[in-house]
Write an enzyme that holds these catalytic residues in place. Structure first.
Site, PDB file in Angstrom:
ATOM      1  N   HIS A   1       0.811  -1.220   0.000  1.00 42.37           N
ATOM      2  CA  HIS A   1       0.000   0.000   0.000  1.00 42.37           C
ATOM      3  C   HIS A   1       0.846   1.272   0.000  1.00 42.37           C
ATOM      4  CE1 HIS A   1      -3.632  -2.468   1.437  1.00 42.37           C
ATOM      5  NE2 HIS A   1      -3.985  -1.905   0.306  1.00 42.37           N
TER       6      HIS A   1
ATOM      7  N   HIS B   1      -5.288  -3.590 -11.422  1.00 38.50           N
ATOM      8  CA  HIS B   1      -5.869  -3.306 -10.107  1.00 38.50           C
ATOM      9  C   HIS B   1      -7.379  -3.351 -10.289  1.00 38.50           C
ATOM     10  CE1 HIS B   1      -6.960  -0.284  -6.834  1.00 38.50           C
ATOM     11  NE2 HIS B   1      -6.271  -1.203  -6.179  1.00 38.50           N
TER      12      HIS B   1
END
Length: 388
Positions: A191, A291
């Site tokens: 992240h 993604h």
């Protein structure tokens, strides 16, 4: 055929709010797209609505002209808000074109290069906190046929990581790997939370687990730093979900930042732009792994890209979702042994249910990544949304 209107719809989906777009025409054919932009949903809706004055009266078949002219005329080029707005309308225009011609979007993109799309699971771990809980959740995910698992084991760590946090993260990875065995691909999510020395330290520690990739080890602002991390560790790097244009990815690829690229169809300009990004990556022999943690329309669009893109490799898939996901759209996902079937209906093969969406109005949501609520990604009544 002329465009008559663009409409937007926001649907609360627990961790975020899905943002759907509908483009209407004077021939009664409409298209749908998705601009889900976590924590900035109201902002992207405003950006989509501003496109109305550029599109009304135009031919929806002129997708390339729409994209080029609106990117040009924004003047302040790039950025996730503009690119997400363009993405949603771009999807909707491809949907209209496919419906008008009676073919799936993947046919307009050159046809299939694969019959089914290999997927890996995200969100499978909710609401695990301890290594044992992660391991139990991993076993459950694998029992449903998933061949790959991704998660962030780093809690609320940011930039640096304490000895306790580091040990806990490695114990979590070890517990999951020991439970699922060597046949399941392991992806570790960062992240974008670490500085360079911490990312290198973690990357080197992950080498013994033979992971598929270490994702976004440092913040996305520093491509040169990411390239340095990649040079310093032996595990593969995946990144790119927070890059939004082909121009971003040009530098990303030239700097050799990653082994896998992860553009998001809802943020990186839609189907048109992802196809161009994928083609650039193919020149560098870099696989495309989109993604894809958002809603049903984004998933449908990404499937058409995966179906028709030679250097596609793996698709991110949420293992479960809010129990009303199948009610707010006509999505019908077949997932068997980690492979997702490709919709053969005209256009994107999906539509939204406006009346049901209205039952789940917008609720503000903040980022969970650094406050200890990282695994609070699904409600207690979360359910499978795919069929076997």
């Amino acid at each position: 055929m002329k465009i008559t209107k663009i409409e937007t719809f926001i649907c609360h989906a627990y961790r975020t709010n899905w943002v759907f777009v509908k483009v209407l025409t004077d021939m009664g054919i409409h298209g749908v797209g998705e601009a889900t932009l976590e924590m900035r949903e109201l902002t992207v809706v405003a950006a989509v609505n501003e496109l109305n004055r550029y599109l009304v009266g135009k031919d929806p078949h002129d997708i390339e002209a729409f994209w080029h002219d609106n990117y040009r005329d924004s003047y302040w080029r790039g950025g996730v808000v503009l690119m997400s707005a363009l993405a949603a309308v771009d999807m909707a225009l491809w949907d209209i074109k496919g419906k008008d011609m009676g073919v799936p979007v993947y046919q307009l993109l050159g046809g299939k290069v694969r019959e089914k799309v290999p997927c890996y699971a995200n969100g499978w771990f909710a609401p695990a906190k301890t290594p044992a809980e992660f391991a139990a959740k991993a076993k459950e995910a694998v029992s449903k046929g998933f061949k790959g698992l991704k998660w962030d084991p780093f809690g609320s760590a940011y930039m640096n990581i304490s000895r306790q946090e580091f040990s806990g993260a490695m114990e979590c990875v070890e517990a999951v790997v020991a439970t699922v065995g060597s046949e399941v691909e392991i992806m570790i999510e960062g992240h974008g939370r670490f500085n360079i020395p911490t990312a290198i330290r973690i990357g080197r520690a992950l080498e013994k687990f033979d992971i598929t990739w270490f994702e976004e080890p440092i913040p996305p602002d520093n491509m040169e730093g990411l390239a340095e991390v990649r040079r310093q560790i032996k595990v593969p790097i995946a990144a790119g979900e927070r890059l939004y244009t082909r121009w971003d990815f040009r530098n990303f690829l030239k700097l050799e930042c990653a082994d896998f690229i992860q553009p998001d169809v809802s943020h990186a300009g839609g189907i048109s732009e992802i196809r161009k990004i994928a083609a650039m990556a193919e020149c560098y022999h870099i696989p495309l792994c989109p993604h894809n943690p958002s809603g049903p329309v984004a998933n449908a669009a990404t499937l058409h890209i995966a179906a028709s893109t030679p250097n596609f490799y793996l698709l991110e898939t949420m293992m479960s979702d809010v129990p009303y996901r199948n009610d707010i759209s006509t999505e019908s996902i077949c997932l068997d042994e980690g492979l997702m079937s490709i919709n053969n209906k005209p256009g994107l093969g999906i539509d939204i249910n406006e009346e049901v969406i209205k039952q789940y109005p917008y609720q503000p949501r903040n980022l969970r990544h650094y406050n200890g609520q990282l695994t609070d990604i699904r409600p207690e009544n979360a359910s499978d949304y795919f069929i076997k």
